[in-house]
Design an enzyme around this catalytic site. Structure first.
Site, PDB file in Angstrom:
ATOM      1  N   LYS A   5       0.855  -1.180   0.000  1.00 29.61           N
ATOM      2  CA  LYS A   5       0.000   0.000   0.000  1.00 29.61           C
ATOM      3  C   LYS A   5       0.890   1.229   0.000  1.00 29.61           C
ATOM      4  CE  LYS A   5      -3.560   2.420   2.561  1.00 29.61           C
ATOM      5  NZ  LYS A   5      -4.592   2.311   3.600  1.00 29.61           N
ATOM      6  N   ARG A  59     -10.721  10.663   1.916  1.00 24.96           N
ATOM      7  CA  ARG A  59     -10.733  11.441   3.165  1.00 24.96           C
ATOM      8  C   ARG A  59     -12.080  12.075   3.398  1.00 24.96           C
ATOM      9  NH1 ARG A  59      -5.160  11.814   3.399  1.00 24.96           N
ATOM     10  NH2 ARG A  59      -4.732   9.600   3.240  1.00 24.96           N
ATOM     11  N   ARG A  75       1.372   9.958   5.884  1.00 23.73           N
ATOM     12  CA  ARG A  75       1.497   8.539   6.242  1.00 23.73           C
ATOM     13  C   ARG A  75       2.810   7.931   5.740  1.00 23.73           C
ATOM     14  NH1 ARG A  75      -3.730   7.931   7.802  1.00 23.73           N
ATOM     15  NH2 ARG A  75      -5.365   8.616   6.386  1.00 23.73           N
ATOM     16  N   GLU A  87       7.199  -6.540   1.057  1.00 21.17           N
ATOM     17  CA  GLU A  87       6.045  -6.473   1.962  1.00 21.17           C
ATOM     18  C   GLU A  87       5.067  -7.612   1.671  1.00 21.17           C
ATOM     19  OE1 GLU A  87       5.176  -4.750   4.516  1.00 21.17           O
ATOM     20  OE2 GLU A  87       6.374  -2.917   4.563  1.00 21.17           O
ATOM     21  N   LYS A 122      -2.209  -1.548  -3.783  1.00 20.89           N
ATOM     22  CA  LYS A 122      -3.060  -0.369  -3.710  1.00 20.89           C
ATOM     23  C   LYS A 122      -2.225   0.887  -3.774  1.00 20.89           C
ATOM     24  CE  LYS A 122      -6.147   1.752  -0.392  1.00 20.89           C
ATOM     25  NZ  LYS A 122      -6.753   1.614   0.906  1.00 20.89           N
ATOM     26  N   SER A 168     -10.189   5.741  -4.534  1.00 25.40           N
ATOM     27  CA  SER A 168     -11.088   6.885  -4.717  1.00 25.40           C
ATOM     28  C   SER A 168     -10.605   7.865  -5.784  1.00 25.40           C
ATOM     29  CB  SER A 168     -11.273   7.595  -3.378  1.00 25.40           C
ATOM     30  OG  SER A 168     -10.023   8.013  -2.839  1.00 25.40           O
ATOM     31  N   TYR A 177     -15.345   1.071  -6.815  1.00 27.86           N
ATOM     32  CA  TYR A 177     -16.599   1.754  -6.488  1.00 27.86           C
ATOM     33  C   TYR A 177     -17.625   1.596  -7.611  1.00 27.86           C
ATOM     34  CZ  TYR A 177     -13.680   3.643  -2.818  1.00 27.86           C
ATOM     35  OH  TYR A 177     -12.839   3.731  -1.735  1.00 27.86           O
TER      36      TYR A 177
HETATM   37  C1  PBG Z   1      -7.084   3.283   5.445  1.00 32.40           C
HETATM   38  C2  PBG Z   1      -7.559   3.304   4.039  1.00 32.40           C
HETATM   39  C3  PBG Z   1      -7.421   4.326   3.098  1.00 32.40           C
HETATM   40  C4  PBG Z   1      -8.063   3.860   1.944  1.00 32.40           C
HETATM   41  C5  PBG Z   1      -8.584   2.623   2.231  1.00 32.40           C
HETATM   42  N1  PBG Z   1      -8.235   2.276   3.531  1.00 32.40           N
HETATM   43  C6  PBG Z   1      -6.863   5.666   3.212  1.00 32.40           C
HETATM   44  C7  PBG Z   1      -5.419   5.874   3.433  1.00 32.40           C
HETATM   45  O1  PBG Z   1      -4.665   4.942   3.703  1.00 32.40           O
HETATM   46  O2  PBG Z   1      -4.981   7.022   3.350  1.00 32.40           O
HETATM   47  C8  PBG Z   1      -8.179   4.592   0.664  1.00 32.40           C
HETATM   48  C9  PBG Z   1      -9.189   4.024  -0.268  1.00 32.40           C
HETATM   49  C10 PBG Z   1      -9.507   4.922  -1.408  1.00 32.40           C
HETATM   50  O3  PBG Z   1      -8.875   5.968  -1.599  1.00 32.40           O
HETATM   51  O4  PBG Z   1     -10.437   4.579  -2.156  1.00 32.40           O
HETATM   52  N2  PBG Z   1      -8.127   2.897   6.303  1.00 32.40           N
END
Ligand code: PBG
Length: 332
Positions: A202, A212, A223, A239, A254, A280, A319
């Site tokens: 990730k 967000r 992060r 990982e 991801k 997203s 989505y």
């Molecule tokens: C963390 C999480 C995130 C997303 C899914 N799980 C946000 C992040 O790590 O900043 C993002 C998913 C998306 O953008 O569709 N709980």
């Protein structure tokens, strides 16, 4: 043999008609390999539309029930639930995440009871939705994310999510040792049958922007001390291998579209299913361009999903899952 002035090999033969192209297509999108992410709140009476993700809403418990039923009806493989607690329910430890009556656990219980046999109910296991500082873990005295203290929180979250009826826990926090910690906690409580989906690779991505808004989280800082640097490919592979060694049943890459090299690398390297999350920002980009008339929306959606599957992802979180499943059904 020809005279030499014409092509000797004509790959276009296999592209000549729709029926021929359909016959030779290497990659197909099956609804059973799509997972729909869903957001749920316990402090609203009507679903709330998300500005940055047109067509996506934060659900009430009622509308969530309807959405999961619909997901099962169109043949999706699963749903991934994200809880969106009220601001007043957030604190530094993300207490609501381990409260059986917290929004995610309560919603999971409702959904699992109602449709748990028809579709795989999955839950996001991360603290960022629940903490007031927005980080994926708890902080130490200096304000840094405390890896090992966070693992204790994840263990408790895992048990509560399993009790609520989640069948697959999506570990998205990127803490070291999270898979092993959660696996041993589950096994210790008799939840050997609950599976672990590890967000193995990730990346610290700008493409999570609209998420967000979806989870109402405002992050202090970034992060980058736990999510991967977009510059690194080997690290993502490492990982994934670590997560498999720790007991992950499935690993995830991801975001998806900007990380297809990782999808290909990981799927070649590990003997477990590899999934990808079309996040997203990937959704928002296509919707925004289409809204401006700049791209053909439906073709862009299908092309992006096909590319993710072609790179090696067996299943995709998207989505658009329901819409794509309906469209595909229509094509059959
Ligand atoms: C963390 C999480 C995130 C997303 C899914 N799980 C946000 C992040 O790590 O900043 C993002 C998913 C998306 O953008 O569709 N709980």
């Amino acid at each position: 043999m020809n005279s030499g002035s014409f092509p000797e090999v004509r790959p276009r033969r296999l592209r000549s008609t729709p029926a021929m192209r359909r016959l030779v297509a290497e990659t197909r999108i099956d609804p059973a390999q799509l997972i729909l992410p869903l957001f749920v709140r316990d402090d609203i009476v009507e679903p709330v539309a998300l500005q940055s993700m047109p067509g996506v809403v934060q659900h009430t418990f009622d509308s969530l029930r309807g959405a999961v039923t619909e997901a099962a009806e169109v043949g999706l493989g699963g749903v991934m639930l994200f809880g969106v607690p009220a601001d007043s329910a957030k604190d530094a430890a993300g207490t609501a995440a381990t409260d059986p009556d917290g929004v995610l656990n309560a919603a999971t219980r409702v959904v699992a009871e109602e449709v748990g046999d028809a579709i795989v109910v999955q839950t996001d296991l991360c603290l960022d939705e629940f903490t007031d500082h927005g980080h994926c873990g708890v902080l130490d005295a200096s304000g840094a994310v405390d890896n090992d203290a966070t693992l204790e929180r994840y263990r408790d979250m895992a048990i509560e999510q399993a009790r609520a009826g989640s069948q697959l826990l999506g570990l998205s926090g990127m803490m070291d040792g999270q898979v092993q910690a959660v696996r041993s906690a589950l096994d210790g409580e008799g939840f050997e049958g609950v599976a672990v989906l590890a967000y193995a690779a990730k990346y610290a991505s700008a493409f999570y922007g609209p998420f967000r808004e979806a989870v109402g989280s405002t992050l202090r800082g970034d992060r980058k001390t736990y999510q991967l640097d977009p510059a690194n490919r080997r690290e993502g592979l490492r990982e994934a291998e670590l997560d498999v060694a720790e007991g992950a049943d499935i690993v995830m890459v991801k975001p998806a579209l900007s990380y297809l090299d990782l999808v290909a690398d990981v799927s070649a390297a590990v003997p477990v299913p590899v999934w990808a999350y079309q996040v997203s920002g990937e959704y928002a980009m296509i919707e925004a361009a289409a809204a401006n008339g700049w791209i053909d929306r439906d073709r862009a959606i299908l092309e992006s999903l096909t590319s993710i599957r072609r790179a090696g992802a067996e299943a995709v979180l998207t989505y658009w899952a329901v819409e794509v499943a309906r469209g595909l059904k229509g094509l059959r």
